[in-house]
Design a protein around this motif. Structure first.
Motif, PDB file in Angstrom:
ATOM      1  N   TYR A 123       0.799  -1.230   0.000  1.00 30.43           N
ATOM      2  CA  TYR A 123       0.000   0.000   0.000  1.00 30.43           C
ATOM      3  C   TYR A 123       0.833   1.283   0.000  1.00 30.43           C
ATOM      4  CZ  TYR A 123      -3.877  -3.152   0.734  1.00 30.43           C
ATOM      5  OH  TYR A 123      -4.790  -4.161   0.578  1.00 30.43           O
ATOM      6  N   PRO A 124       1.946   1.382   0.729  1.00 30.52           N
ATOM      7  CA  PRO A 124       2.722   2.631   0.677  1.00 30.52           C
ATOM      8  C   PRO A 124       3.304   2.927  -0.702  1.00 30.52           C
ATOM      9  CG  PRO A 124       3.310   1.350   2.601  1.00 30.52           C
ATOM     10  CD  PRO A 124       2.468   0.471   1.740  1.00 30.52           C
ATOM     11  N   GLU A 125       3.474   1.887  -1.518  1.00 31.16           N
ATOM     12  CA  GLU A 125       3.941   2.102  -2.889  1.00 31.16           C
ATOM     13  C   GLU A 125       2.772   2.346  -3.840  1.00 31.16           C
ATOM     14  OE1 GLU A 125       6.544   1.821  -0.560  1.00 31.16           O
ATOM     15  OE2 GLU A 125       5.807  -0.248  -0.688  1.00 31.16           O
ATOM     16  N   LYS A 126       1.607   1.783  -3.540  1.00 25.59           N
ATOM     17  CA  LYS A 126       0.402   2.135  -4.299  1.00 25.59           C
ATOM     18  C   LYS A 126       0.051   3.608  -4.103  1.00 25.59           C
ATOM     19  CE  LYS A 126      -1.818  -2.452  -3.898  1.00 25.59           C
ATOM     20  NZ  LYS A 126      -1.926  -2.857  -5.298  1.00 25.59           N
ATOM     21  N   HIS A 127       0.528   4.192  -3.016  1.00 23.77           N
ATOM     22  CA  HIS A 127       0.313   5.607  -2.727  1.00 23.77           C
ATOM     23  C   HIS A 127       0.786   6.490  -3.881  1.00 23.77           C
ATOM     24  CE1 HIS A 127      -0.147   8.908   0.263  1.00 23.77           C
ATOM     25  NE2 HIS A 127       0.904   9.461  -0.318  1.00 23.77           N
ATOM     26  N   ILE A 128       1.820   6.044  -4.590  1.00 23.17           N
ATOM     27  CA  ILE A 128       2.315   6.787  -5.754  1.00 23.17           C
ATOM     28  C   ILE A 128       1.188   6.981  -6.765  1.00 23.17           C
ATOM     29  CG2 ILE A 128       3.920   6.737  -7.710  1.00 23.17           C
ATOM     30  CD1 ILE A 128       5.775   5.014  -5.959  1.00 23.17           C
ATOM     31  N   PHE A 129       0.483   5.913  -7.064  1.00 25.07           N
ATOM     32  CA  PHE A 129      -0.622   5.971  -8.029  1.00 25.07           C
ATOM     33  C   PHE A 129      -1.780   6.797  -7.479  1.00 25.07           C
ATOM     34  CE2 PHE A 129      -4.563   4.309  -9.872  1.00 25.07           C
ATOM     35  CZ  PHE A 129      -4.292   4.453 -11.227  1.00 25.07           C
ATOM     36  N   ASN A 130      -2.140   6.541  -6.231  1.00 22.57           N
ATOM     37  CA  ASN A 130      -3.267   7.250  -5.639  1.00 22.57           C
ATOM     38  C   ASN A 130      -3.051   8.765  -5.663  1.00 22.57           C
ATOM     39  OD1 ASN A 130      -4.520   4.832  -5.060  1.00 22.57           O
ATOM     40  ND2 ASN A 130      -3.794   4.761  -2.947  1.00 22.57           N
ATOM     41  N   ARG A 131      -1.864   9.195  -5.261  1.00 22.70           N
ATOM     42  CA  ARG A 131      -1.595  10.630  -5.139  1.00 22.70           C
ATOM     43  C   ARG A 131      -1.454  11.321  -6.492  1.00 22.70           C
ATOM     44  NH1 ARG A 131      -2.375  14.152  -1.772  1.00 22.70           N
ATOM     45  NH2 ARG A 131      -0.295  15.052  -1.507  1.00 22.70           N
ATOM     46  N   HIS A 132      -0.771  10.652  -7.414  1.00 23.95           N
ATOM     47  CA  HIS A 132      -0.460  11.331  -8.666  1.00 23.95           C
ATOM     48  C   HIS A 132      -1.512  11.104  -9.752  1.00 23.95           C
ATOM     49  CE1 HIS A 132       3.379  12.611  -7.135  1.00 23.95           C
ATOM     50  NE2 HIS A 132       3.686  11.376  -6.809  1.00 23.95           N
ATOM     51  N   ALA A 133      -1.977   9.877  -9.892  1.00 23.97           N
ATOM     52  CA  ALA A 133      -2.930   9.586 -10.963  1.00 23.97           C
ATOM     53  C   ALA A 133      -4.365   9.888 -10.559  1.00 23.97           C
ATOM     54  CB  ALA A 133      -2.814   8.124 -11.380  1.00 23.97           C
ATOM     55  N   LEU A 134      -4.700   9.694  -9.282  1.00 21.39           N
ATOM     56  CA  LEU A 134      -6.081   9.883  -8.845  1.00 21.39           C
ATOM     57  C   LEU A 134      -6.302  11.233  -8.168  1.00 21.39           C
ATOM     58  CD1 LEU A 134      -6.887   6.309  -7.466  1.00 21.39           C
ATOM     59  CD2 LEU A 134      -7.114   7.202  -9.797  1.00 21.39           C
ATOM     60  N   ALA A 135      -5.414  11.614  -7.252  1.00 21.60           N
ATOM     61  CA  ALA A 135      -5.606  12.865  -6.520  1.00 21.60           C
ATOM     62  C   ALA A 135      -5.039  14.069  -7.258  1.00 21.60           C
ATOM     63  CB  ALA A 135      -4.976  12.765  -5.138  1.00 21.60           C
ATOM     64  N   ASN A 136      -4.220  13.830  -8.296  1.00 15.31           N
ATOM     65  CA  ASN A 136      -3.648  14.920  -9.104  1.00 15.31           C
ATOM     66  C   ASN A 136      -2.982  15.974  -8.216  1.00 15.31           C
ATOM     67  OD1 ASN A 136      -3.024  16.222 -11.514  1.00 15.31           O
ATOM     68  ND2 ASN A 136      -4.870  17.485 -11.445  1.00 15.31           N
ATOM     69  N   CYS A 137      -2.138  15.485  -7.296  1.00  9.28           N
ATOM     70  CA  CYS A 137      -1.496  16.381  -6.338  1.00  9.28           C
ATOM     71  C   CYS A 137      -0.335  17.133  -6.981  1.00  9.28           C
ATOM     72  CB  CYS A 137      -0.964  15.574  -5.151  1.00  9.28           C
ATOM     73  SG  CYS A 137       0.430  14.492  -5.566  1.00  9.28           S
ATOM     74  N   ASP A 138       0.149  18.153  -6.284  1.00  9.79           N
ATOM     75  CA  ASP A 138       1.422  18.754  -6.653  1.00  9.79           C
ATOM     76  C   ASP A 138       2.459  17.639  -6.530  1.00  9.79           C
ATOM     77  OD1 ASP A 138       3.997  19.909  -6.478  1.00  9.79           O
ATOM     78  OD2 ASP A 138       3.236  21.751  -5.615  1.00  9.79           O
ATOM     79  N   PRO A 139       3.200  17.318  -7.594  1.00 10.74           N
ATOM     80  CA  PRO A 139       4.113  16.175  -7.526  1.00 10.74           C
ATOM     81  C   PRO A 139       5.074  16.196  -6.346  1.00 10.74           C
ATOM     82  CG  PRO A 139       3.862  16.848  -9.788  1.00 10.74           C
ATOM     83  CD  PRO A 139       3.138  17.875  -8.963  1.00 10.74           C
ATOM     84  N   ARG A 140       5.502  17.399  -5.943  1.00 13.51           N
ATOM     85  CA  ARG A 140       6.445  17.478  -4.828  1.00 13.51           C
ATOM     86  C   ARG A 140       5.789  17.153  -3.485  1.00 13.51           C
ATOM     87  NH1 ARG A 140       7.411  22.252  -7.806  1.00 13.51           N
ATOM     88  NH2 ARG A 140       9.345  22.197  -9.038  1.00 13.51           N
ATOM     89  N   GLU A 141       4.467  17.093  -3.480  1.00  8.16           N
ATOM     90  CA  GLU A 141       3.737  16.771  -2.257  1.00  8.16           C
ATOM     91  C   GLU A 141       3.173  15.346  -2.299  1.00  8.16           C
ATOM     92  OE1 GLU A 141       0.807  19.834  -1.911  1.00  8.16           O
ATOM     93  OE2 GLU A 141       2.295  21.417  -1.541  1.00  8.16           O
ATOM     94  N   GLY A 142       3.662  14.562  -3.245  1.00 12.16           N
ATOM     95  CA  GLY A 142       3.125  13.217  -3.407  1.00 12.16           C
ATOM     96  C   GLY A 142       3.302  12.319  -2.204  1.00 12.16           C
ATOM     97  N   GLY A 143       4.371  12.526  -1.445  1.00 15.69           N
ATOM     98  CA  GLY A 143       4.625  11.672  -0.294  1.00 15.69           C
ATOM     99  C   GLY A 143       3.796  11.985   0.925  1.00 15.69           C
ATOM    100  N   TYR A 144       3.100  13.135   0.912  1.00 15.57           N
ATOM    101  CA  TYR A 144       2.332  13.541   2.091  1.00 15.57           C
ATOM    102  C   TYR A 144       1.297  12.477   2.452  1.00 15.57           C
ATOM    103  CZ  TYR A 144       4.069  18.386   1.621  1.00 15.57           C
ATOM    104  OH  TYR A 144       4.847  19.509   1.555  1.00 15.57           O
ATOM    105  N   GLY A 145       1.215  12.182   3.723  1.00 18.11           N
ATOM    106  CA  GLY A 145       0.203  11.252   4.201  1.00 18.11           C
ATOM    107  C   GLY A 145       0.561   9.784   4.069  1.00 18.11           C
ATOM    108  N   ASN A 146       1.716   9.487   3.504  1.00 20.41           N
ATOM    109  CA  ASN A 146       2.071   8.088   3.306  1.00 20.41           C
ATOM    110  C   ASN A 146       2.596   7.470   4.600  1.00 20.41           C
ATOM    111  OD1 ASN A 146       2.481   5.673   2.003  1.00 20.41           O
ATOM    112  ND2 ASN A 146       4.013   6.431   0.573  1.00 20.41           N
ATOM    113  N   MET A 147       2.501   6.163   4.693  1.00 19.02           N
ATOM    114  CA  MET A 147       3.189   5.416   5.743  1.00 19.02           C
ATOM    115  C   MET A 147       4.692   5.609   5.546  1.00 19.02           C
ATOM    116  SD  MET A 147       3.278   1.280   5.884  1.00 19.02           S
ATOM    117  CE  MET A 147       4.423   0.367   6.915  1.00 19.02           C
ATOM    118  N   VAL A 148       5.402   6.014   6.582  1.00 16.94           N
ATOM    119  CA  VAL A 148       6.838   6.221   6.466  1.00 16.94           C
ATOM    120  C   VAL A 148       7.531   4.858   6.561  1.00 16.94           C
ATOM    121  CG1 VAL A 148       8.856   7.417   7.375  1.00 16.94           C
ATOM    122  CG2 VAL A 148       6.607   8.489   7.532  1.00 16.94           C
ATOM    123  N   ASN A 149       8.151   4.464   5.449  1.00 20.68           N
ATOM    124  CA  ASN A 149       8.829   3.162   5.439  1.00 20.68           C
ATOM    125  C   ASN A 149       9.995   3.212   4.458  1.00 20.68           C
ATOM    126  OD1 ASN A 149       7.630   2.941   2.885  1.00 20.68           O
ATOM    127  ND2 ASN A 149       6.950   0.840   3.209  1.00 20.68           N
TER     128      ASN A 149
END
Length: 386
Positions: A123-149
């Motif tokens: 799931y923490p790596e699926k976060h890449i898809f969720n944030r960028h492809a689905l949430a259309n976030c600022d790319p530099r903020e893609g890691g926000y909210g992720n499980m730190v691992n």
């Protein structure tokens, strides 16, 4: 002298070797590994879950040289460099890496079939898809909210390759790129691992110079954890045959920075329980990178012994093996990995590692050549000012 291409191959095969070695015992404790296996000696090892009644329902297979998402994500990042042929940042995470993991099928060894890498990711790596492809976030903020691992660090080695010999540049690029995936000490670990890879490419690089580069650029809890683990490893070199003593010493040293211990599984009874596990902190560190560096120091750069003991220490064994293999593969080249293990990796995974390594080596060399030309031009332009 080890050639650049041999070192690049060493990084990829070292990643795959450490991954396959550790995958068979991932999440087991040191005591469980010792009781069932003694020590993991080869990729040709049976997965600890292979005989479970629910193994087929689990949906994945491991053992006998099969690699995990650590290697698949490394290959994906290598391909992004081959496509773009330049340095990367978070916008490339949002665009090209997402394409590689979510829209371009490839053979997934654990599934035994073609699929998207995304289908295999934690799931923490699926976060890449969720944030960028689905949430259309600022790319530099893609890691926000992720499980730190360790999810970004486990595949960041190619950043070190394209910055070979320049650890600060590798650290900076890894932070820029992986900010699209991770935050806090998870992001920091990606920067430091890339820095170690870049330092390992320096001709005549030593274990001390690699650990020294890590300590130079690491920040906060990550730096303290690396310092404490490497210092402990140096003291224990004369007793490294006592593997139990070493493991207990390393786990005691990492505990102030990664308090989870052997409790690395997620279960229903943990829901709602307050915890600082996997949350941002300037005081904490992932444990995989400091432990990987500690085993490298302990075994004075012996890739096989460092990987064998590293993965046999338990917990997130595959990522520990990946980090050891990538760093020492960069330093020593592909010849440090036995030919029969390389053959096993090629046969089990159907990834054409040799072809990927050759294409990436060519792209990385072109990027480095362009950097050198730019620096030479800039130096000429600055001479009148200086």
């Amino acid at each position: 002298m080890v050639s650049f291409a041999d070192r690049v191959s060493g990084v990829l095969y070292g990643t795959a070797f450490g991954d396959a070695m550790g995958a068979v015992v991932e999440k087991m404790t040191y005591a469980q590994i010792r009781a069932q296996y003694g020590r993991i000696e080869t990729t040709k090892t049976k997965w600890w879950k292979a005989d479970w009644p629910e193994a087929e329902r689990y949906g994945r297979v491991r053992g006998e040289g099969i690699v995990t998402d650590d290697t698949l994500m490394t290959l994906a990042l290598m391909q992004v460099y081959c496509t773009e042929r330049r340095h990367l940042d978070a916008y490339d995470m949002a665009n090209e890496l997402v394409k590689e993991i979510a829209f371009r099928p490839r053979y997934i060894p654990e599934f035994g079939r073609e699929a998207m890498i995304l289908d295999r990711l934690f799931y923490p790596e699926k976060h890449i898809f969720n944030r960028h492809a689905l949430a259309n976030c600022d790319p530099r903020e893609g890691g926000y909210g992720n499980m730190v691992n360790c999810g970004a660090a486990m595949y960041i080695a190619p950043v070190g390759v394209v910055n070979a010999g320049h650890p600060k540049a590798a650290y900076d690029e890894a932070i820029l790129f992986a900010s699209g995936h991770q935050v806090s000490y998870g992001l920091e670990a990606a920067g430091v691992l890339a820095c170690c890879i870049a330092q390992a490419f320096v001709p005549g690089a030593t274990i001390d110079s690699i650990a020294g580069a890590a300590l130079t650029y690491a920040k906060d809890g990550t730096r303290r954890a690396i310092h404490d683990l490497c210092e402990r490893a140096s003291v224990l070199r004369s007793d490294r045959a006592d593997r139990e003593r070493v493991v207990h010493a390393f786990h005691a040293a990492i505990a102030p920075y990664s308090p989870m211990g052997n409790d690395v599984t997620r279960s229903a009874d943990k829901l709602g329980m307050p915890s600082n596990h996997y949350t941002p902190s300037r005081l904490f560190s992932i444990e995989e990178l400091p432990i990987a560096l500690a085993y490298i120091v302990l075994h004075e750069g012996d890739l096989l012994e460092a990987v064998r003991d590293g993965v046999s220490s338990g917990r997130d064994a595959d990522s520990i093996g990946v980090m050891i293999g990538a760093i020492l593969g960069a330093k020593l080249g592909v010849s440090a990995i036995p030919a029969d293990e390389i053959a096993s990796l090629e046969a089990a995974n159907r990834q054409d590692f040799a072809g990927h390594a050759a294409r990436f080596a060519e792209a990385a060399a072109a990027i480095i050549k362009e950097d050198m030309a730019f620096q030479a031009s800039r130096k000429r332009q600055l001479q009148p000012i200086m």
